[in-house]
Design a protein around this motif. Sequence first.
Motif, PDB file in Angstrom:
ATOM      1  N   GLY A  43       0.854  -1.279   0.095  1.00 58.98           N
ATOM      2  CA  GLY A  43       0.003   0.001  -0.123  1.00 58.98           C
ATOM      3  C   GLY A  43       0.918   0.972   0.025  1.00 58.98           C
ATOM      4  N   VAL A  44       0.415   2.177  -0.592  1.00 57.02           N
ATOM      5  CA  VAL A  44       1.246   3.326  -0.661  1.00 57.02           C
ATOM      6  C   VAL A  44       0.776   4.673   0.152  1.00 57.02           C
ATOM      7  N   MET A  45       1.662   5.237   0.745  1.00 58.98           N
ATOM      8  CA  MET A  45       1.442   6.459   1.748  1.00 58.98           C
ATOM      9  C   MET A  45       1.828   7.719   0.855  1.00 58.98           C
ATOM     10  N   CYS A  46       1.085   8.575   0.963  1.00 55.40           N
ATOM     11  CA  CYS A  46       1.538  10.007   0.311  1.00 55.40           C
ATOM     12  C   CYS A  46       2.709  10.292   0.775  1.00 55.40           C
ATOM     13  N   GLY A  47       3.607  10.406  -0.448  1.00 55.16           N
ATOM     14  CA  GLY A  47       5.058  10.939  -0.082  1.00 55.16           C
ATOM     15  C   GLY A  47       5.930   9.882  -0.308  1.00 55.16           C
ATOM     16  N   ASP A  48       5.468   8.448  -0.506  1.00 58.01           N
ATOM     17  CA  ASP A  48       6.668   7.552  -0.917  1.00 58.01           C
ATOM     18  C   ASP A  48       7.332   7.994  -2.122  1.00 58.01           C
ATOM     19  N   ARG A  49       8.624   7.589  -1.843  1.00 57.38           N
ATOM     20  CA  ARG A  49       9.512   8.262  -2.899  1.00 57.38           C
ATOM     21  C   ARG A  49      10.535   6.909  -3.621  1.00 57.38           C
ATOM     22  N   ILE A  50      10.540   7.044  -5.074  1.00 61.33           N
ATOM     23  CA  ILE A  50      11.531   6.464  -5.838  1.00 61.33           C
ATOM     24  C   ILE A  50      12.902   7.258  -5.799  1.00 61.33           C
ATOM     25  N   GLU A  51      14.074   6.542  -5.348  1.00 60.01           N
ATOM     26  CA  GLU A  51      15.057   7.272  -5.477  1.00 60.01           C
ATOM     27  C   GLU A  51      15.898   6.982  -6.672  1.00 60.01           C
ATOM     28  N   HIS A  52      16.349   7.574  -7.471  1.00 60.75           N
ATOM     29  CA  HIS A  52      17.110   7.615  -8.823  1.00 60.75           C
ATOM     30  C   HIS A  52      16.371   7.333  -9.923  1.00 60.75           C
ATOM     31  N   ALA A  53      15.619   6.205 -10.025  1.00 57.56           N
ATOM     32  CA  ALA A  53      14.751   5.986 -10.835  1.00 57.56           C
ATOM     33  C   ALA A  53      15.571   5.893 -12.318  1.00 57.56           C
ATOM     34  N   GLY A  54      16.714   5.222 -12.217  1.00 61.11           N
ATOM     35  CA  GLY A  54      17.670   5.077 -13.128  1.00 61.11           C
ATOM     36  C   GLY A  54      17.342   4.706 -14.457  1.00 61.11           C
ATOM     37  N   VAL A  55      16.764   3.778 -14.758  1.00 56.88           N
ATOM     38  CA  VAL A  55      15.905   3.274 -15.952  1.00 56.88           C
ATOM     39  C   VAL A  55      14.529   3.073 -15.859  1.00 56.88           C
ATOM     40  N   THR A  56      13.682   4.140 -16.379  1.00 52.80           N
ATOM     41  CA  THR A  56      12.227   4.165 -16.245  1.00 52.80           C
ATOM     42  C   THR A  56      11.504   3.789 -17.678  1.00 52.80           C
ATOM     43  N   PRO A  57      11.102   2.834 -18.092  1.00 52.92           N
ATOM     44  CA  PRO A  57      10.467   2.726 -19.319  1.00 52.92           C
ATOM     45  C   PRO A  57       8.983   3.309 -19.300  1.00 52.92           C
ATOM     46  N   ASP A  58       8.318   3.494 -20.242  1.00 53.81           N
ATOM     47  CA  ASP A  58       7.112   4.416 -20.219  1.00 53.81           C
ATOM     48  C   ASP A  58       5.857   3.581 -19.432  1.00 53.81           C
ATOM     49  N   THR A  59       6.039   2.304 -19.490  1.00 51.58           N
ATOM     50  CA  THR A  59       5.074   1.497 -18.721  1.00 51.58           C
ATOM     51  C   THR A  59       5.383   1.607 -17.161  1.00 51.58           C
ATOM     52  N   LEU A  60       6.309   1.576 -16.779  1.00 50.06           N
ATOM     53  CA  LEU A  60       6.758   1.786 -15.252  1.00 50.06           C
ATOM     54  C   LEU A  60       6.622   3.156 -14.842  1.00 50.06           C
ATOM     55  N   LEU A  61       6.950   4.117 -15.843  1.00 47.87           N
ATOM     56  CA  LEU A  61       6.577   5.422 -15.535  1.00 47.87           C
ATOM     57  C   LEU A  61       5.069   5.630 -15.391  1.00 47.87           C
ATOM     58  N   ALA A  62       4.307   5.068 -16.004  1.00 45.14           N
ATOM     59  CA  ALA A  62       2.780   4.821 -15.891  1.00 45.14           C
ATOM     60  C   ALA A  62       2.543   4.689 -14.704  1.00 45.14           C
ATOM     61  N   ASP A  63       2.845   3.238 -14.158  1.00 46.26           N
ATOM     62  CA  ASP A  63       2.706   2.880 -12.825  1.00 46.26           C
ATOM     63  C   ASP A  63       3.160   4.002 -11.712  1.00 46.26           C
ATOM     64  N   ILE A  64       4.167   4.564 -11.540  1.00 43.83           N
ATOM     65  CA  ILE A  64       4.820   5.498 -11.009  1.00 43.83           C
ATOM     66  C   ILE A  64       3.544   6.801 -10.650  1.00 43.83           C
ATOM     67  N   ALA A  65       3.196   7.065 -11.888  1.00 47.50           N
ATOM     68  CA  ALA A  65       2.303   8.131 -11.979  1.00 47.50           C
ATOM     69  C   ALA A  65       0.787   7.530 -11.321  1.00 47.50           C
ATOM     70  N   ARG A  66       0.494   6.472 -11.552  1.00 50.81           N
ATOM     71  CA  ARG A  66      -0.869   5.811 -11.160  1.00 50.81           C
ATOM     72  C   ARG A  66      -1.001   5.607  -9.562  1.00 50.81           C
ATOM     73  N   MET A  67       0.261   5.175  -9.058  1.00 48.40           N
ATOM     74  CA  MET A  67       0.405   5.066  -7.635  1.00 48.40           C
ATOM     75  C   MET A  67       0.695   6.475  -6.980  1.00 48.40           C
ATOM     76  N   GLY A  68       0.700   7.358  -7.434  1.00 50.40           N
ATOM     77  CA  GLY A  68       1.234   8.616  -6.968  1.00 50.40           C
ATOM     78  C   GLY A  68       2.325   8.958  -6.232  1.00 50.40           C
ATOM     79  N   LEU A  69       3.321   8.079  -6.649  1.00 48.53           N
ATOM     80  CA  LEU A  69       4.713   8.177  -6.040  1.00 48.53           C
ATOM     81  C   LEU A  69       5.483   9.221  -6.457  1.00 48.53           C
ATOM     82  N   HIS A  70       6.452   9.524  -5.570  1.00 48.35           N
ATOM     83  CA  HIS A  70       7.372  10.842  -5.859  1.00 48.35           C
ATOM     84  C   HIS A  70       8.554  10.344  -6.479  1.00 48.35           C
TER      85      HIS A  70
END
Length: 493
Positions: free
Chosen positions: A321-348
Amino acid sequence: MGRSAGAGFSSYRRSSGRARGGDGAEQCHLAGAMLIRRAEIDRQTLADVRIEGGRIVAVGQLAPGGDERVIDAAGGALLPGLHDHHIHCAALAVARVSVACGPPDVLDEDGLVAALARPGDGWLRGIGYHESVAGMLDARRLDRWTGTRPVRVQHRSGRMWFLNSAAMALLQGDGPVPPGLDRASGQLFDADPWLRDRLGSVPPDFTAIGAELAAMGVTGVTDMSPANDEAMAAHFAAEHGAGRLPQRVVLAGTLGLTDTPPLPGIMIGPAKLHLHEQALPDLDDCVAFLRGGHVRGRVAAIHCTTQTELVFALAALDEAGVMCGDRIEHAGVTPDTLLADIARMGLHTVSQPHFIAERGDRYLADVDARDRPFLYRLGAFMRAGVVLAGGSDAPFGSADPWAAMRAAVSRRTAAGALVGVDEALTPEQARDLFLADPVDLSRIRQVAVGATADLCLLDRGWGEARNRLDAGDVRLTMIGGSIVHECVDQAPV
């Protein structure tokens, strides 16, 4: 998810962590009243800014009053102080007295041998090594180059050490050795607590890095070392209290940090989870860690430099479960599908734009061509509405936030190659990566009445500074109303 503008980093009393030491203005030795005249604020008409009690109390056309100090900004841009959202202060302090063993200082085996030939007979500590220099190191080769002097060389990732035979003999002693030590090769993996214990190490003095950061306009740091515990919190508090590290400190680290007694100047920040693709932890253990942090009111910060690590992190967050403000550090390689997941989950996301400049040529040689468009993306995150902030990862990258801004705008490697042209930011977007509130990354701090007087004054207007993005343009840095760095050509009025 967009960004909101706010009055500034006014206190440490917000969600994603627990308050430490009360109001931010109490964290520094307060100076008397001060008036900054003719400052450019947000590229608008020049204005005067009055500071009292560590806060901005008035902005406008103001007359000097009483015996307050007056500083003529002469049209220079006045910004909120920069915040480094991902740094390793202790490692940076130690790096300043260590030997550089990797790019850009050392590029080949001959250069490495020369670097390790520093005179002396005590411990020699090398940092920043990358296998592009001379392959994976082992004790046999280090012995040939260094003789009987104990030597340890840290890999650029920060997770591996290479030891020569003399170093292993001193470290092993009579006690148990960690599972991460390969005696045959002298390679030590993920065992920094054991290493510090065997060396009898004490946390370093932060005086030099505090001054270095202040000179670049940095007024706050989020230390992201995953092993930060109660003892390190006490050290940060002591360094901050003594003025050796004047910056405001948000401390990420272990779950145990949550139980740290209140310490002046220290805010307990995210629970840090450091993933490594070659040794991913049990998924259930990660889910338990994330839930444990959330129950304690702490957001998660997950290290993800590879696509595999990011997939694993998103799976763990999806389960926990995601808490508002949960963060991904670096995101060194982020294909479009995973970027969409990050956006959908509201991650920073907290990125290191300067890695393209510092490591980009090596990335282009080592990274699969299909993944190159997804390296350290910036523009795509913003277009997707993902909250994005910037950090240095120093000492594993340059501590200069202005260099990171330049890299975010140019997207050029050291050799001039362009990486991800669609990922480039405007100078204003690049600047705002370091103006994000450290507790709420979605909020950009501003120079406004009521804000804490954490300020960075440039020696020129933003219209000129935006084309340079140069730390040398920082004229004055103030934390809580106290000047911690000043480079002034004229005496105060």
